[in-house]
Scaffold this motif. Structure first.
Motif, PDB file in Angstrom:
ATOM      1  N   ALA A 112       0.830  -1.200   0.000  1.00 56.46           N
ATOM      2  CA  ALA A 112       0.000   0.000   0.000  1.00 56.46           C
ATOM      3  C   ALA A 112       0.867   1.253   0.000  1.00 56.46           C
ATOM      4  O   ALA A 112       0.490   2.285  -0.562  1.00 56.46           O
ATOM      5  CB  ALA A 112      -0.924  -0.001   1.218  1.00 56.46           C
ATOM      6  N   ILE A 113       2.040   1.181   0.646  1.00 53.58           N
ATOM      7  CA  ILE A 113       2.953   2.324   0.733  1.00 53.58           C
ATOM      8  C   ILE A 113       4.362   1.849   0.399  1.00 53.58           C
ATOM      9  O   ILE A 113       4.806   0.822   0.897  1.00 53.58           O
ATOM     10  CB  ILE A 113       2.943   2.943   2.153  1.00 53.58           C
ATOM     11  N   GLU A 114       5.028   2.602  -0.453  1.00 56.08           N
ATOM     12  CA  GLU A 114       6.438   2.343  -0.763  1.00 56.08           C
ATOM     13  C   GLU A 114       7.198   3.660  -0.675  1.00 56.08           C
ATOM     14  O   GLU A 114       6.861   4.623  -1.347  1.00 56.08           O
ATOM     15  CB  GLU A 114       6.598   1.737  -2.165  1.00 56.08           C
ATOM     16  N   VAL A 115       8.206   3.679   0.188  1.00 55.56           N
ATOM     17  CA  VAL A 115       9.015   4.883   0.401  1.00 55.56           C
ATOM     18  C   VAL A 115      10.476   4.510   0.197  1.00 55.56           C
ATOM     19  O   VAL A 115      10.956   3.526   0.755  1.00 55.56           O
ATOM     20  CB  VAL A 115       8.807   5.436   1.837  1.00 55.56           C
ATOM     21  N   LYS A 116      11.179   5.303  -0.609  1.00 54.69           N
ATOM     22  CA  LYS A 116      12.588   5.018  -0.882  1.00 54.69           C
ATOM     23  C   LYS A 116      13.406   6.296  -0.827  1.00 54.69           C
ATOM     24  O   LYS A 116      13.134   7.247  -1.559  1.00 54.69           O
ATOM     25  CB  LYS A 116      12.747   4.352  -2.257  1.00 54.69           C
TER      26      LYS A 116
ATOM     27  N   ASN B  92      -0.932   3.581  -2.654  1.00 58.43           N
ATOM     28  CA  ASN B  92      -2.039   3.104  -3.502  1.00 58.43           C
ATOM     29  C   ASN B  92      -1.686   3.164  -4.979  1.00 58.43           C
ATOM     30  O   ASN B  92      -2.532   3.447  -5.835  1.00 58.43           O
ATOM     31  CB  ASN B  92      -3.313   3.913  -3.224  1.00 58.43           C
ATOM     32  N   GLY B  93      -0.407   2.943  -5.293  1.00 55.06           N
ATOM     33  CA  GLY B  93       0.038   2.919  -6.673  1.00 55.06           C
ATOM     34  C   GLY B  93       0.169   4.276  -7.327  1.00 55.06           C
ATOM     35  O   GLY B  93       0.353   4.371  -8.546  1.00 55.06           O
ATOM     36  N   MET B  94       0.109   5.358  -6.507  1.00 54.40           N
ATOM     37  CA  MET B  94       0.167   6.716  -7.064  1.00 54.40           C
ATOM     38  C   MET B  94       1.220   7.546  -6.350  1.00 54.40           C
ATOM     39  O   MET B  94       1.613   7.241  -5.230  1.00 54.40           O
ATOM     40  CB  MET B  94      -1.203   7.404  -6.939  1.00 54.40           C
ATOM     41  N   ASN B  95       1.649   8.619  -7.015  1.00 59.57           N
ATOM     42  CA  ASN B  95       2.519   9.604  -6.407  1.00 59.57           C
ATOM     43  C   ASN B  95       1.630  10.635  -5.708  1.00 59.57           C
ATOM     44  O   ASN B  95       0.899  11.374  -6.374  1.00 59.57           O
ATOM     45  CB  ASN B  95       3.387  10.282  -7.466  1.00 59.57           C
TER      46      ASN B  95
END
Length: 340
Positions: A4-8, A85-88
């Motif tokens: 659900a969340i991806e942070v890099k 949610n797959g968005m920026n």
């Protein structure tokens, strides 16, 4: 299971301006101002799986709220990648906000002077929720949070606990798959907290709602989250299961002694020599707490020494609390941005 969340390598910097002294300094500030760049969040990376409930914790100023604001699209990152949610969030904000719910404990999304149900109707139009979906979902939310008697009241006439339950209902009006909670139980009494916690567990199980929770009330974390992400000065120092944090840092017990007479650490310290025990002053009169290793021999020896030396009116033995564990980590366990 998807994320659900991806942070890099997420980073957010702010400029802090300072004024020069005197009339000459004020004149120079008109043309050039002194400032320094302060990183609020420093190159953090983590992921949250769909349906997961994660506690996002840290001291004041650690960067929790700044992270939440970047994840919700309120702030633009200085650098790094964010996807939810797959968005920026900040580039696709209009589409993105249709898929999230947000509750800030210090701010309201309800209109102050109109009835709660009128605020709900306005939000229903904002999120383009059909009558059928609204009635089916919100009837359940209103019943679960016990806010039916509040719907006709203006928001300004609600107590803090009543308003926060209505805020949570408003955030979930469009049944979002991702929910951000920033200090949602601040200042609430125990019964209201329990009601909110039970409701959050219910929507997580029923709708597989992903929840990212920031709070200083660690009992909320213990009740809801199996995983915690811990921040210190804008950096992640721990990301893992709460149970592992407790097992690694929570070994031992706390023995609470209530003395009949006034005592101090100079009288107590000689009793714990060679026992690897340290004392802390309790929050009540004549109460001292001994933090001891999880060893029966040490516990028995300590109680025997204290009872032989002083008159005791009460003794209680506790497991070390999560709050105490977190405090110990921040006071002594942070080394080069990671905990031991």
């Amino acid at each position: 299971m998807s994320n659900a969340i991806e942070v890099k390598e997420l980073r957010k910097e702010f400029k802090s301006y300072s004024s020069r002294s005197g009339l000459k300094g004020a004149f120079r500030d008109l043309f050039t101002r002194n400032y320094k760049v302060i990183p609020a969040v420093e190159d953090i990376s983590f992921t949250v799986r769909q349906g997961e409930m994660v506690g996002y914790i840290g001291e004041n100023g650690a960067g929790k709220s700044t992270t939440i604001k970047m994840l919700t699209g309120i702030l633009t990152p200085t650098s790094g990648l964010v996807q939810a949610n797959g968005m920026n969030p900040h580039k696709e904000r209009e589409k993105f906000v249709q898929t999230i719910g947000v509750v800030f404990g210090q701010r309201s999304q309800l209109w102050w002077d109109i009835a709660v149900q009128e605020s709900f109707r306005l939000l229903k139009k904002v999120y383009r929720v059909s009558d059928e979906d609204y009635n089916e979902h919100m009837n359940h939310v209103i019943e679960s949070l016990d806010i039916g008697p509040l719907l006709d009241k203006p928001v300004r006439k609600l107590s803090l606990g009543q308003r926060m339950r209505c805020e949570l209902a408003a955030a979930l009006l469009h049944n979002p798959p991702l929910l951000f909670l920033d200090e949602p139980t601040i200042g609430l009494d125990v019964l209201v907290k329990l009601k909110i916690r039970n409701f959050l567990k219910e929507i997580n199980e029923k709708y597989n709602t992903t929840i990212l929770l920031t709070t200083h009330d660690l009992s909320d974390i213990e009740a809801l989250c199996e995983r915690v992400v811990m921040l210190d000065e804008g950096k992640i120092i721990y990301d893992g299961k709460l149970a592992e944090l407790r097992s690694n840092w929570g070994e031992g017990k706390q023995i609470e002694f209530q003395f009949s007479n006034q005592v101090d650490d100079q009288q107590l310290d000689p009793l714990v020599k060679e026992l690897d025990v340290f004392w802390t002053k309790g929050d009540r009169h004549n109460v001292w707490v001994a933090n001891v290793p999880h060893e029966e021999e040490v516990i028995s020896e300590l109680i025997g020494r204290v009872v032989a030396a002083h008159k005791i009116t009460d003794i209680k033995i506790h497991e070390i609390s999560t709050e105490e564990i977190i405090r110990n980590i921040y006071e002594e366990g942070v080394i080069h941005g990671k905990i031991r």
